[in-house]
Structure formats: C-alpha cells, structure tokens
Design an enzyme around this catalytic site. Structure first.
Site, mmCIF file in Angstrom:
data_model
loop_
_atom_site.group_PDB
_atom_site.id
_atom_site.type_symbol
_atom_site.label_atom_id
_atom_site.label_comp_id
_atom_site.label_asym_id
_atom_site.label_seq_id
_atom_site.Cartn_x
_atom_site.Cartn_y
_atom_site.Cartn_z
ATOM 1 N N ASN A 128 -10.120 -0.180 -0.356
ATOM 2 C CA ASN A 128 -8.655 -0.090 -0.317
ATOM 3 C C ASN A 128 -8.112 -0.661 -1.632
ATOM 4 O O ASN A 128 -8.201 -1.867 -1.858
ATOM 5 C CB ASN A 128 -8.151 -0.893 0.891
ATOM 6 C CG ASN A 128 -6.642 -0.874 1.021
ATOM 7 O OD1 ASN A 128 -5.930 -0.458 0.111
ATOM 8 N ND2 ASN A 128 -6.149 -1.337 2.150
ATOM 9 N N HIS A 138 -3.231 7.173 1.969
ATOM 10 C CA HIS A 138 -3.648 5.840 1.536
ATOM 11 C C HIS A 138 -5.041 5.556 2.093
ATOM 12 O O HIS A 138 -5.295 5.732 3.286
ATOM 13 C CB HIS A 138 -2.640 4.803 2.034
ATOM 14 C CG HIS A 138 -3.141 3.411 1.885
ATOM 15 N ND1 HIS A 138 -3.583 2.919 0.674
ATOM 16 C CD2 HIS A 138 -3.308 2.417 2.780
ATOM 17 C CE1 HIS A 138 -3.991 1.677 0.838
ATOM 18 N NE2 HIS A 138 -3.830 1.348 2.095
ATOM 19 N N CYS A 140 0.808 -1.225 0.000
ATOM 20 C CA CYS A 140 0.000 0.000 0.000
ATOM 21 C C CYS A 140 0.845 1.280 0.000
ATOM 22 O O CYS A 140 0.322 2.360 -0.253
ATOM 23 C CB CYS A 140 -0.944 0.016 1.199
ATOM 24 S SG CYS A 140 -2.167 -1.306 1.137
HETATM 25 O O1 UT7 Z 1 -3.825 -0.804 3.823
HETATM 26 C C1 UT7 Z 1 -3.262 -1.317 4.982
HETATM 27 C C2 UT7 Z 1 -3.921 -2.596 5.234
HETATM 28 N N1 UT7 Z 1 -5.205 -2.597 5.858
HETATM 29 C C3 UT7 Z 1 -5.661 -1.784 6.819
HETATM 30 O O2 UT7 Z 1 -5.192 -0.730 7.089
HETATM 31 C C4 UT7 Z 1 -6.810 -2.312 7.635
HETATM 32 C C5 UT7 Z 1 -6.553 -2.101 9.093
HETATM 33 N N2 UT7 Z 1 -7.575 -2.694 9.955
HETATM 34 C C6 UT7 Z 1 -8.855 -2.332 9.933
HETATM 35 O O3 UT7 Z 1 -9.261 -1.498 9.156
HETATM 36 C C7 UT7 Z 1 -9.787 -2.934 10.967
HETATM 37 O O4 UT7 Z 1 -9.033 -3.626 11.933
HETATM 38 C C8 UT7 Z 1 -10.804 -3.911 10.313
HETATM 39 C C9 UT7 Z 1 -11.816 -3.114 9.493
HETATM 40 C C10 UT7 Z 1 -10.109 -4.934 9.461
HETATM 41 C C11 UT7 Z 1 -11.605 -4.627 11.409
HETATM 42 O O5 UT7 Z 1 -12.223 -3.690 12.269
HETATM 43 P P1 UT7 Z 1 -12.096 -3.851 13.846
HETATM 44 O O6 UT7 Z 1 -12.912 -2.786 14.454
HETATM 45 O O7 UT7 Z 1 -10.636 -3.892 14.183
HETATM 46 O O8 UT7 Z 1 -12.797 -5.255 14.100
HETATM 47 P P2 UT7 Z 1 -12.187 -6.575 14.740
HETATM 48 O O9 UT7 Z 1 -11.187 -7.187 13.846
HETATM 49 O O10 UT7 Z 1 -11.800 -6.291 16.153
HETATM 50 O O11 UT7 Z 1 -13.457 -7.497 14.766
HETATM 51 C C12 UT7 Z 1 -14.580 -7.211 15.639
HETATM 52 C C13 UT7 Z 1 -15.596 -8.318 15.470
HETATM 53 C C14 UT7 Z 1 -15.006 -9.733 15.560
HETATM 54 O O12 UT7 Z 1 -15.941 -10.548 16.211
HETATM 55 P P3 UT7 Z 1 -15.737 -10.945 17.762
HETATM 56 O O13 UT7 Z 1 -14.420 -11.659 17.823
HETATM 57 O O14 UT7 Z 1 -15.716 -9.631 18.495
HETATM 58 O O15 UT7 Z 1 -16.924 -11.794 18.047
HETATM 59 C C15 UT7 Z 1 -14.901 -10.170 14.116
HETATM 60 O O16 UT7 Z 1 -14.975 -11.571 13.963
HETATM 61 O O17 UT7 Z 1 -16.190 -8.231 14.161
HETATM 62 C C16 UT7 Z 1 -16.110 -9.512 13.507
HETATM 63 N N3 UT7 Z 1 -15.991 -9.297 12.067
HETATM 64 C C17 UT7 Z 1 -17.052 -9.076 11.296
HETATM 65 N N4 UT7 Z 1 -18.362 -9.031 11.558
HETATM 66 C C18 UT7 Z 1 -19.195 -8.759 10.550
HETATM 67 C C19 UT7 Z 1 -14.857 -9.216 11.306
HETATM 68 N N5 UT7 Z 1 -15.181 -8.957 10.030
HETATM 69 C C20 UT7 Z 1 -16.536 -8.860 10.005
HETATM 70 C C21 UT7 Z 1 -17.453 -8.592 8.970
HETATM 71 N N6 UT7 Z 1 -18.764 -8.549 9.279
HETATM 72 N N7 UT7 Z 1 -17.080 -8.346 7.695
#
Ligand code: UT7
Length: 323
Positions: free
Chosen positions: A276, A246, A120
């Site tokens: 992204n 980005h 990225c």
């Molecule tokens: O370009 C550089 C690369 N990428 C990035 O910069 C991305 C960086 N990270 C992020 O943007 C965020 O961490 C994400 C958008 C990927 C995830 O958001 P988050 O607020 O950090 O969520 P999380 O990973 O803590 O997940 C929270 C909950 C989990 O469930 P439990 O364990 O709390 O029961 C996940 O399993 O949300 C669940 N979850 C989803 N639920 C519904 C993860 N993906 C999804 C989904 N739909 N698509």
C-alpha cells in the site's frame, strides 16, 4: 461532491504517466526474520509479497521529483506545466508544503504548487482539484503527483502495520482539452466522514489503524463511490475494461470488484509487488499497468480509493494513446 466541466477546452485530459519506486526491496521473509509473522500470513491476508522502502536520506519530495521527472519525460519537450499538485500525507516537513520544493527540484520554480492531503484518497482528490483548476481556466497543464514514504511513520516493530505499506510515487500530466477526447476526466466523486477519523491515524509518532473496521469501510465506500461515478458517467460495471483502485490489500480489491460485478481479470493489482503506497497507489498502478501493456487506448477505466479521514473517491476516463 462532484466535479465536471462542460466548457469546451476546459476539461483535464491525461497526457502522460510516470512512476518511481525506491531501490530497497523488503520481502515477507525479511519481515518474518524480525517480526512474529510469516510469508504465509502476509500473503494470505493481504496478497503482498514485496514492498519498496526509501533509501536512507530520501524523503517524499525525492520520490515525487523522480516520478515527476518520468511523467515530464513521457509528456515530451512541449509540456508546459503551470501547476504542481502533490498528494501526500507524509510531507517532508509540517511547514512549508512539499509541492513547492518538488516544483523547484523539477526546474519549475515559479509555478503554482501546493499539497493535497486525503491520505489514500489523495490522488483522486488531486484529480478533482486539477480538473477544477483547468475548468476555471486557472491552469492549463497540471503535474499531479501522489507520493508517500510511510516507512517514516510505520513502527518497524508493529506486525499489524509494517507488512502493509511501501514507499513510492506516481505522477500524471493533465492538460486542458475537450470533454469528448480520449483521456478526458469524465466524472469524479468525492466524500468523507470525519466521525471515523480515529480508524486511521498517527499516535505517539507512529501510524495506527483499526484494521478490520478499515477493511469493511474500504469495501463499502470504494464500491459506493464507484457505483456513483459509473452512474454519472453512464457506464454499467460490464462496460469497465480496467478497474484500477487504491491498492490497499488484494482481498479488498477483489471484494470491491465482486461487489460491483467486475471480474478479477479486469481488476488491476500491483499491491503484490509494492504494498500500500498510500497517495502514490493509483498513479503507480496506472503507470505499471500502462508499462505492462495492460491499459490500451480506448479502455474504459474506473478508479476508486478509500483512506484516512475517512475519505473516499472515484473517477472515470477513457485511456488515451500514450507514449
Ligand atoms: O489504505 C487504507 C488503509 N488500509 C487498509 O485498507 C487495510 C485494511 N485492513 C486489512 O487489510 C486487514 O484488516 C489486515 C490485513 C490489516 C488484517 O487482516 P485481518 O484478516 O483483518 O486480520 P486481523 O486483524 O483480524 O488479525 C487476525 C489475527 C490476530 O490474532 P488473534 O487476535 O486472532 O490471535 C492478529 O493479532 O492475526 C494476527 N496478526 C498477525 N499475525 C501474523 C496481525 N498481524 C499479523 C501479522 N502476522 N503480520
């Protein structure tokens, strides 16, 4: 690492922008129809509402050629490209590099052409490389393209990654010019930390990411690189008219802006529409902002990126008068 050219006539100056997104649009509801997710979850956690996906049979080079064509058209008939740099981490093939095929596809066979892979951060790395080639006198006009087709490596059944990415390409023409001209690259900062390579990787053929750790790193590194490049440029955060970073996640963009003291109106976001798009992200955002009239001649523009590697970078320029 830093890059700057003090020599007259040997600074990279932005001369044109172009962009391409594929025609297939995938909405959050489309994803929710086949994955255990919802429009509400994706929108609230990422800000993303739609992303574009390459049509069957189209690869990174096809998107790159389309964006390159748009940038060359904007540059006008006098453009005389001698180097093509392609920032991508989804090349058409492992060997050879994709840039020579892109150059040939643009009718530029014979010019120097190579790929840069910083995921990225690839476009900011590409800016530094292009600036260095121009500063050394090796190149006079560089076509720098950021293009990626993450749809080829993101598991469509993985709800933790499938909503985040979109395919696309963005391109800029950089010509040799003077450091004081509008459009001149003022400063570039680059960095990496390979100890964190496993945060963003491909395992068993599919993209894998440790989301929360990447989120924290992205905010810290993008804000840090932005601060460093602002200091080298001699700008304060309040001097910045447009922060084009980005486009990973709307929350990340806003968090970096808040950390720097750049209010939301100056933070450009098209992640909502395209997701992204990896190396294409910053040039696509620039092209979209330019087309929408949100970047005006004289605007002081700050770019920053974070990606797999891990890698990061930031750059500054004053927006020139562009067609
Ligand atoms: O370009 C550089 C690369 N990428 C990035 O910069 C991305 C960086 N990270 C992020 O943007 C965020 O961490 C994400 C958008 C990927 C995830 O958001 P988050 O607020 O950090 O969520 P999380 O990973 O803590 O997940 C929270 C909950 C989990 O469930 P439990 O364990 O709390 O029961 C996940 O399993 O949300 C669940 N979850 C989803 N639920 C519904 C993860 N993906 C999804 C989904 N739909 N698509």
């Amino acid at each position: 690492m830093e890059a700057r050219s003090p020599r007259p006539g040997r600074t990279a100056v932005l001369a044109a922008v172009g962009a391409h997104v594929p025609s297939i649009v995938v909405t959050n509801d489309d994803l929710a129809a086949r994955l255990d997710t919802s429009d509400e979850w994706i929108t609230s956690r990422t800000g993303i509402r739609t992303r574009h996906v390459a049509e069957p049979g189209r690869s990174t080079s096809d998107l790159a050629i389309a964006a390159g064509t748009a940038a060359l058209r904007a540059a006008g008939p006098d453009a005389s490209i001698d180097t093509v740099v392609l920032a991508t981490s989804t090349p058409d093939r492992l060997v050879p590099a994709t840039a020579p095929a892109v150059a040939a596809g643009l009718g530029l066979a014979g010019v120097a052409a190579f790929d840069v892979d910083a995921v990225c951060s690839g476009f900011v790395y590409g800016l530094a490389v292009a600036n260095g080639l121009i500063a050394a006198g090796t190149a006079r006009q560089v076509l720098l393209i950021g293009a990626d087709t993450f749809s080829a490596i993101v598991d469509p059944a993985d709800r933790t990654t499938a909503p985040l990415f979109g395919d696309g390409a963005g391109a800029v023409v950089l010509r040799a010019g003077e450091a004081g001209e509008p459009g001149a690259l003022l400063a570039v900062e680059l960095g990496s930390d390979g100890a964190l390579a496993d945060l963003i990787t491909v395992r068993d053929g599919w993209f894998a990411m440790q989301g929360q750790a990447v989120y924290r790193q992205a905010v810290t590194r993008m804000a840090g690189a932005a601060r460093d490049v602002l200091a080298r440029t001699g700008w304060q955060p309040e001097d910045v008219d447009a922060f084009v970073s980005h486009q990973a996640n709307l929350r990340i963009l806003r968090a970096v802006g808040a950390d720097l003291g750049i209010d939301a109106e100056r933070v450009h976001a098209n992640v909502t529409d395209v997701g992204n798009t990896v190396a294409a992200s910053i040039p696509l955002a620039l092209a979209h902002a330019h087309a929408a009239g949100r970047l005006r001649a004289g605007d002081r523009v700050l770019l920053s990126a974070f990606g797999g590697g891990t890698t990061w970078g930031a750059a500054t320029l004053v927006w020139p008068e562009l067609s």
